[in-house]
Design a protein around this motif. Structure first.
Motif, PDB file in Angstrom:
ATOM      1  N   UNK A 221       1.041  -1.143   0.136  1.00  0.00           N
ATOM      2  CA  UNK A 221      -0.002   0.048  -0.222  1.00  0.00           C
ATOM      3  C   UNK A 221       0.732   1.216  -0.043  1.00  0.00           C
ATOM      4  N   UNK A 222       1.918   1.028   0.692  1.00  0.00           N
ATOM      5  CA  UNK A 222       2.645   2.371   0.663  1.00  0.00           C
ATOM      6  C   UNK A 222       3.462   2.569  -0.401  1.00  0.00           C
ATOM      7  N   UNK A 223       3.949   1.490  -1.302  1.00  0.00           N
ATOM      8  CA  UNK A 223       4.662   1.736  -2.421  1.00  0.00           C
ATOM      9  C   UNK A 223       3.793   2.085  -3.685  1.00  0.00           C
ATOM     10  N   UNK A 224       2.405   2.043  -3.218  1.00  0.00           N
ATOM     11  CA  UNK A 224       1.497   2.272  -4.436  1.00  0.00           C
ATOM     12  C   UNK A 224       1.353   3.868  -4.627  1.00  0.00           C
TER      13      UNK A 224
ATOM     14  N   UNK B  68       3.908   5.757  -8.723  1.00  0.00           N
ATOM     15  CA  UNK B  68       2.975   5.277  -9.778  1.00  0.00           C
ATOM     16  C   UNK B  68       3.757   5.129 -11.125  1.00  0.00           C
ATOM     17  N   UNK B  69       3.365   3.697 -11.524  1.00  0.00           N
ATOM     18  CA  UNK B  69       4.149   3.527 -12.874  1.00  0.00           C
ATOM     19  C   UNK B  69       4.110   1.977 -13.069  1.00  0.00           C
ATOM     20  N   UNK B  70       4.194   1.467 -14.324  1.00  0.00           N
ATOM     21  CA  UNK B  70       3.886  -0.065 -14.532  1.00  0.00           C
ATOM     22  C   UNK B  70       5.332  -0.499 -15.156  1.00  0.00           C
ATOM     23  N   UNK B  71       6.331   0.337 -15.371  1.00  0.00           N
ATOM     24  CA  UNK B  71       7.224   0.126 -16.089  1.00  0.00           C
ATOM     25  C   UNK B  71       8.409  -0.752 -15.277  1.00  0.00           C
ATOM     26  N   UNK B  72       9.543  -1.320 -16.076  1.00  0.00           N
ATOM     27  CA  UNK B  72      10.400  -2.324 -15.464  1.00  0.00           C
ATOM     28  C   UNK B  72      11.095  -1.079 -14.433  1.00  0.00           C
ATOM     29  N   UNK B  73      11.376  -0.162 -14.696  1.00  0.00           N
ATOM     30  CA  UNK B  73      12.074   0.851 -13.806  1.00  0.00           C
ATOM     31  C   UNK B  73      11.369   1.067 -12.621  1.00  0.00           C
ATOM     32  N   UNK B  74      10.015   1.580 -12.571  1.00  0.00           N
ATOM     33  CA  UNK B  74       9.422   1.678 -11.244  1.00  0.00           C
ATOM     34  C   UNK B  74       9.226   0.388 -10.451  1.00  0.00           C
ATOM     35  N   UNK B  75       9.091  -0.792 -11.065  1.00  0.00           N
ATOM     36  CA  UNK B  75       9.137  -1.948 -10.426  1.00  0.00           C
ATOM     37  C   UNK B  75      10.555  -2.261  -9.840  1.00  0.00           C
ATOM     38  N   UNK B  76      11.597  -1.861 -10.537  1.00  0.00           N
ATOM     39  CA  UNK B  76      13.020  -2.132  -9.734  1.00  0.00           C
ATOM     40  C   UNK B  76      13.132  -1.157  -8.679  1.00  0.00           C
ATOM     41  N   UNK B  77      12.647   0.174  -8.920  1.00  0.00           N
ATOM     42  CA  UNK B  77      12.864   1.230  -7.948  1.00  0.00           C
ATOM     43  C   UNK B  77      12.140   0.659  -6.660  1.00  0.00           C
ATOM     44  N   UNK B  78      11.098   0.263  -6.823  1.00  0.00           N
ATOM     45  CA  UNK B  78      10.161  -0.219  -5.570  1.00  0.00           C
ATOM     46  C   UNK B  78      10.970  -1.364  -4.835  1.00  0.00           C
ATOM     47  N   UNK B  79      11.201  -2.168  -5.489  1.00  0.00           N
ATOM     48  CA  UNK B  79      12.214  -3.313  -4.893  1.00  0.00           C
ATOM     49  C   UNK B  79      13.270  -2.814  -4.350  1.00  0.00           C
ATOM     50  N   UNK B  80      14.006  -1.933  -4.968  1.00  0.00           N
ATOM     51  CA  UNK B  80      15.287  -1.246  -4.196  1.00  0.00           C
ATOM     52  C   UNK B  80      14.873  -0.533  -2.885  1.00  0.00           C
ATOM     53  N   UNK B  81      13.738   0.200  -2.994  1.00  0.00           N
ATOM     54  CA  UNK B  81      13.183   0.734  -1.652  1.00  0.00           C
ATOM     55  C   UNK B  81      12.921  -0.142  -0.642  1.00  0.00           C
ATOM     56  N   UNK B  82      12.264  -1.351  -0.850  1.00  0.00           N
ATOM     57  CA  UNK B  82      12.072  -2.265   0.097  1.00  0.00           C
ATOM     58  C   UNK B  82      12.975  -2.873   0.685  1.00  0.00           C
ATOM     59  N   UNK B  83      14.058  -3.090  -0.198  1.00  0.00           N
ATOM     60  CA  UNK B  83      15.277  -3.725   0.404  1.00  0.00           C
ATOM     61  C   UNK B  83      16.122  -2.768   1.426  1.00  0.00           C
ATOM     62  N   UNK B  84      16.150  -1.199   0.880  1.00  0.00           N
ATOM     63  CA  UNK B  84      16.884  -0.523   1.682  1.00  0.00           C
ATOM     64  C   UNK B  84      16.210  -0.138   2.906  1.00  0.00           C
ATOM     65  N   UNK B  85      14.881  -0.161   2.802  1.00  0.00           N
ATOM     66  CA  UNK B  85      14.176   0.290   4.330  1.00  0.00           C
ATOM     67  C   UNK B  85      14.227  -0.756   5.227  1.00  0.00           C
ATOM     68  N   UNK B  86      14.743  -1.739   4.979  1.00  0.00           N
ATOM     69  CA  UNK B  86      15.036  -2.801   5.958  1.00  0.00           C
ATOM     70  C   UNK B  86      16.155  -2.578   6.842  1.00  0.00           C
ATOM     71  N   UNK B  87      17.158  -1.767   6.390  1.00  0.00           N
ATOM     72  CA  UNK B  87      18.426  -1.322   6.898  1.00  0.00           C
ATOM     73  C   UNK B  87      18.402  -0.078   7.554  1.00  0.00           C
ATOM     74  N   UNK B  88      19.557   0.338   8.326  1.00  0.00           N
ATOM     75  CA  UNK B  88      19.586   1.657   8.789  1.00  0.00           C
ATOM     76  C   UNK B  88      20.699   2.451   7.944  1.00  0.00           C
ATOM     77  N   UNK B  89      21.041   1.907   6.829  1.00  0.00           N
ATOM     78  CA  UNK B  89      22.138   2.490   6.101  1.00  0.00           C
ATOM     79  C   UNK B  89      21.686   4.076   5.502  1.00  0.00           C
ATOM     80  N   UNK B  90      22.653   4.964   5.560  1.00  0.00           N
ATOM     81  CA  UNK B  90      22.532   6.292   5.055  1.00  0.00           C
ATOM     82  C   UNK B  90      22.412   5.936   3.551  1.00  0.00           C
ATOM     83  N   UNK B  91      21.438   6.917   2.949  1.00  0.00           N
ATOM     84  CA  UNK B  91      20.936   6.832   1.533  1.00  0.00           C
ATOM     85  C   UNK B  91      21.131   8.181   0.816  1.00  0.00           C
ATOM     86  N   UNK B  92      21.802   8.181  -0.264  1.00  0.00           N
ATOM     87  CA  UNK B  92      21.666   9.429  -1.161  1.00  0.00           C
ATOM     88  C   UNK B  92      20.895   9.079  -2.313  1.00  0.00           C
ATOM     89  N   UNK B  93      19.945   9.981  -2.377  1.00  0.00           N
ATOM     90  CA  UNK B  93      19.017  10.072  -3.595  1.00  0.00           C
ATOM     91  C   UNK B  93      19.413  11.089  -4.559  1.00  0.00           C
TER      92      UNK B  93
END
Length: 398
Positions: free
Chosen positions: A144-147, A150-175
């Motif tokens: 629900x939070x990832x919704x 918005x987007x259906x491309x492979x890029x957006x799906x990869x971005x969502x997957x990256x966010x889910x993996x990064x969110x589980x850590x406490x690492x610093x992130x540079x966007x």
């Protein structure tokens, strides 16, 4: 194509969630009510703290949107009564102006779930409410939070997957990414999916901070530290303790403050201005920039050691022109939002209009697309938006 995030929101709405809006500003009440009703929630409103308190005491609400500054009784007093005297299970989202962020932090200590700062848009409101309801409603808050991405491309799906993996850590992130690509949205989503989601997300636009006050804004100060410092004041690091601090446009921080920021990251302690004793903080740091920090390092305007410290996990947000397939669902999403908000006569985008929107280069990215769609909804006087209705900044509509 735009139905994916809307359908997920309606999945939550099927739980018949009830929301109370307590705010003395009619425009805020009406705007929030329209957006949340559109999502399928049952919405009640109150124009002041006392009437809102009575509604909350006598009716079950899943979420309460509560303004801090109100006549008769202020929001913090309403919150105290609800949480301490009536032990309400309702999740409270504080509505605050920029000047009352300190009060919002106090509200979190009293039991508020989150806060949103005026002026906020429909996306921010939706995210705050979904954050409160998603876990109870589906048991799968991530989807629900990832919704909101918005987007259906492979890029957006990869971005969502990256966010889910990064969110589980406490690492610093540079966007990184161009202006208007949604860097803060990505940062908020990482926070919402992390173990710190129950704590504050504190955003700071470094480009808007006055240089000679930047250190105080970030690290706080003690009374008498400088002219005008009449009280002790928390900085953004103290506010974000046990939560997430988001520093947008970090390249605007001076070299002097960069040195202190580096120490704050490494030692998890901040040097309050005027004090010789650093304070321990527990902060997850996310930064963002639309500049090439490597070039800034070469030019000497950005510390190399700080660059490597903040870029443990780099995430690059592509400009819209590099994932054009996602433009139609994003355009349709904002069209749905703004035609309802403005009572527009338009109710659909023609295929020619969508082709034009998809072909345009969008130098301002999602922010420019959002503004363009809102302008269409305000100005269009017929049911279908055609090619002739579209106006780009400084561009022909060919």
């Amino acid at each position: 194509q735009e139905k994916r995030p809307i359908q997920r929101e309606r999945t939550l709405a099927k739980k018949s969630a009830r929301i109370l809006i307590i705010d003395d500003e009619e425009s805020i009440r009406d705007g929030c009510q329209q957006i949340l009703s559109r999502m399928g929630y049952g919405v009640a409103t109150a124009a002041d703290g006392l009437s809102g308190l009575e509604l909350a005491k006598n009716n079950p609400f899943d979420v309460i949107l509560l303004d801090i500054r109100m006549p008769r009784i202020e929001g913090l007093d309403v919150l105290r009564i609800l949480k301490k005297e009536h032990n309400t299970p309702s999740k409270v989202i504080i509505i605050t102006g920029f000047g009352t962020i300190q009060l919002a932090v106090e509200a979190m200590r009293l039991g508020a779930r989150n806060f949103i700062t005026k002026p906020f848009d429909a996306g921010e409101l939706k995210r705050a409410v979904l954050d409160c309801l998603s876990e109870d409603a589906t048991g799968k808050p991530a989807e629900d939070l990832l919704s909101t991405l918005i987007g259906t491309s492979d890029y957006v799906e990869e971005l969502k997957d990256t966010i889910k993996r990064v969110a589980k850590t406490d690492s610093t992130v540079l966007i990184t990414g161009e202006s208007g690509t949604g860097k803060e949205l990505v940062a908020r989503t990482i926070h919402s999916l992390s173990t710190r989601a129950e704590k504050l997300f504190i955003p700071v636009d470094c480009s808007s901070l006055v240089q000679n006050l930047m250190e105080s804004e970030l690290f706080g100060h003690i009374r008498g530290a400088f002219s005008g410092a009449t009280d002790n004041r928390d900085g953004r690091f103290q506010m974000a303790d046990r939560g997430t601090l988001f520093l947008d446009e970090i390249s605007n921080i001076s070299l002097e403050v960069q040195a202190k920021l580096l120490r704050a990251i490494q030692e998890q302690e901040v040097p309050r201005v005027g004090s010789s004793i650093p304070e321990k903080v527990d902060v997850r740091l996310i930064t963002a920039t639309n500049r090439d920090l490597r070039e800034a390092v070469i030019s000497g305007s950005f510390r190399e050691d700080l660059f490597y410290r903040i870029s443990v996990v780099p995430i690059h947000i592509k400009p819209l022109r590099e994932h054009r397939h996602d433009i139609p669902p994003i355009a349709n999403h904002y069209f749905d939002v703004f035609r309802i908000r403005h009572g527009s006569r338009a109710n659909r985008l023609s295929s020619e209009a969508l082709k034009s929107l998809t072909a345009y280069s969008w130098p301002g990215n999602v922010r420019e697309l959002e503004n363009t769609i809102e302008r269409l909804c305000v100005l269009c006087e017929h049911e279908e938006v055609t090619l002739s209705d579209i106006l780009y900044y400084g561009q022909d509509t060919k």
